[in-house]
Design a protein around this motif. Structure first.
Motif: not given
Length: 539
Positions: A195, A198-199, A386-387, A389-390, A438, A441, A504-505
């Motif tokens: 969570k 990304a931030k 995060d809303r 997606g990357r 991205y 990840e 994402k997620g």
């Protein structure tokens, strides 16, 4: 004991029942952070409540998620940010300050001044893949320390360069060291829970701004009195602070797991849990040993082939457009508007190539404002990544940049021109940071550093080519130049949409699909997590 439930993601192992429910119970000790039962000093039996009652297994991903974000990650953020600010931002900002100074002091022709900048990018391009390979083979901390010490050594030597040829070689070697800085993001990402990942990576841009602002302020103080040599020496000294802090910096637990160092990985996780005041999962840590790490062929397996090729083009387009816009901004501001730039070019051609101007206080102020203009882009990216997606974040950034480039076809005034350029730079810088989120990840631990290194190398190719478009082609046609940048970003937006994996997620992969299961140490056949899940790895 208290039982904590959390959702496993990505490559975490789950039983058949877990796949159905989407959750897996991990028993977590409420007070102690030890994995093994504690023996009493008098040899008495361990009380039942302190025994390890579970045969469960867990992965590094599960431990990182269970421990969460805390004091350790805050410290790591500062250390990583220091590497980003001192080894990357400051050394890159020097290029804007050193070139005009040497142009005047040594009476260098324009092509030699341009070569001072290009040679740094050549060094970064040639070394990025090598640093990635070193980080995958010998550890993230090892690769980062060597690159920082390399940059520190040659950065200080640059201040003693007697002639142009010496400083050209030494700045190229500095660029070779800077090529290893992106590995700080690899190490950083591997300690962050899903969570916060990304931030936190996006907020590294704050340290970029701090580094550039500090470099400009240092130049204002040093250049008028001590000169450029002392600026180079003093700019390298923050790297010494990072080199000292590297003794605190732990090796990635994910790397230790992949290299078979179970004890080191557990010790690192215990240390994080202790600093964060959080519990450790009970059970056995799964070791997926993989000797064959950091190989270029692993980036082109059927699972990652398209991802690698598309990412290379995306990173190329990011740097090509970002640095191109930086160069175009100067040209457009000096001309007043796009329509006046052709007539201004005719006047510039009549000037001698040795004509030089020292940087003024107003120039330094413009450098500061240009840097600060990137903050809105980072904030927008921070809000949407995060809303939506990357992939969609990168695509949106490229589309906005392309649209602003096309609007420059209009003969707008200075104020509208400034707004369009700032919006374009805000979004392309935000898209660049989204790519930094991205890329670590999407690749497994075995090739994560190499994947990021090769992408960074492709970005330097874009940075090398863009002066020929933003400066040389601009002399022939302003509109053709804008079409090239707009078209490149439009294609990059399409490439972002066609990336086969959305991260994402999703948790970080521990090992590649091909290698997984070949060797699992510390896992019995009776383990409840006997099956693998690729949940979230493909759209």
């Amino acid at each position: 004991l208290r039982v904590v439930k959390f959702r496993r993601t990505g490559e975490s192992s789950r039983s058949d029942e877990d796949v159905i429910s989407g959750e897996h119970e991990i028993q977590i000790e409420g007070v102690r952070t030890e994995l093994e039962p504690v023996e009493l000093e008098d040899g008495a039996a361990v009380p039942k409540e302190f025994a390890n009652p579970t045969d469960d297994t867990f992965m590094v991903e599960d431990a990182v998620e269970a421990i969460g974000f805390g004091k350790f990650q805050w410290k790591l953020s500062v250390v990583t940010g220091l590497a980003w600010a001192s080894n990357y931002a400051m050394e890159m900002m020097i290029l804007s300050i050193l070139a005009p100074q040497l142009h005047c002091e040594w009476r260098l022709p324009s092509w030699q001044v341009a070569l001072l900048t290009s040679v740094v990018f050549v060094g970064m391009m040639s070394s990025s893949t090598l640093w990635g390979n070193i980080s995958d083979q010998y550890g993230r901390k090892t690769g980062l320390k060597i690159s920082v010490l390399w940059t520190l050594y040659y950065g200080i030597l640059s201040g003693f360069a007697p002639v142009y040829s010496w400083i050209l070689v030494l700045r190229g070697l500095v660029g070779f060291g800077i090529g290893g800085v992106p590995q700080s993001v690899t190490l950083y990402a591997e300690f962050l829970p899903m969570k916060a990942r990304a931030k936190c990576i996006l907020l590294i841009e704050v340290f970029w701004a701090i580094g550039t602002v500090f470099e400009v302020l240092l130049a204002v103080l040093v250049m008028p009195t001590l000169g450029w040599r002392w600026l180079l020496i003093l700019s390298a000294l923050p790297l010494l602070l990072f080199a000292v802090l590297c003794f605190w910096l732990p090796e990635s637990a994910r790397y230790d797991v992949l290299s078979g160092n179970q004890e080191k990985a557990i010790a690192t996780l215990k240390r994080i849990a202790t600093e964060n005041g959080a519990p450790m999962p009970l059970g056995k840590l799964i070791i997926s040993r993989q000797e064959d790490r950091g190989k270029m062929r692993d980036l082109f397996t059927p699972h990652f082939r398209w991802t690698t090729l598309l990412l290379w083009f995306i990173w190329f387009s990011n740097a090509f457009s970002y640095y191109g816009l930086v160069l175009l901004t100067t040209e457009f501001f000096q001309a007043g508007d796009v329509c006046s730039i052709s007539s201004r070019r005719e006047e510039v051609k009549a000037k001698c190539s040795l004509t030089c101007e020292y940087l003024t206080e107003e120039d330094y102020t413009d450098l500061l404002w240009t840097t600060l203009s990137e903050f809105p882009g980072v904030l927008v990216t921070l809000w949407i990544i995060d809303r939506i997606g990357r992939k969609k974040t990168m695509a949106l950034s490229f589309l906005v940049f392309s649209f602003c480039s096309l609007l420059l076809f209009l003969c707008v005034g200075r104020n509208v021109l400034t707004v369009l350029l700032f919006i374009a730079r805000a979004f392309i810088s935000g898209g660049f940071q989204a790519a930094y989120v991205y890329t670590p990840e999407v690749y497994p631990t075995a090739t994560r550093a190499l994947g990021l290194g090769t992408c960074s190398g492709m970005a330097r190719v874009g940075a090398l080519i863009t002066p020929f478009i933003a400066q040389v082609m601009l002399e022939s046609s302003v509109y053709l130049t804008l079409v090239v940048y707009s078209g490149c970003c439009l294609l990059a937006a399409v490439a972002s949409c066609f990336l086969p994996i959305e991260t994402k997620g999703r948790g970080l992969q521990e090992s590649s699909h091909k290698e997984w299961g070949q060797e699992m140490v510390g896992r019995g056949s009776h383990s409840p997590g006997g099956t693998r899940s690729n949940s979230g790895s493909q759209e």
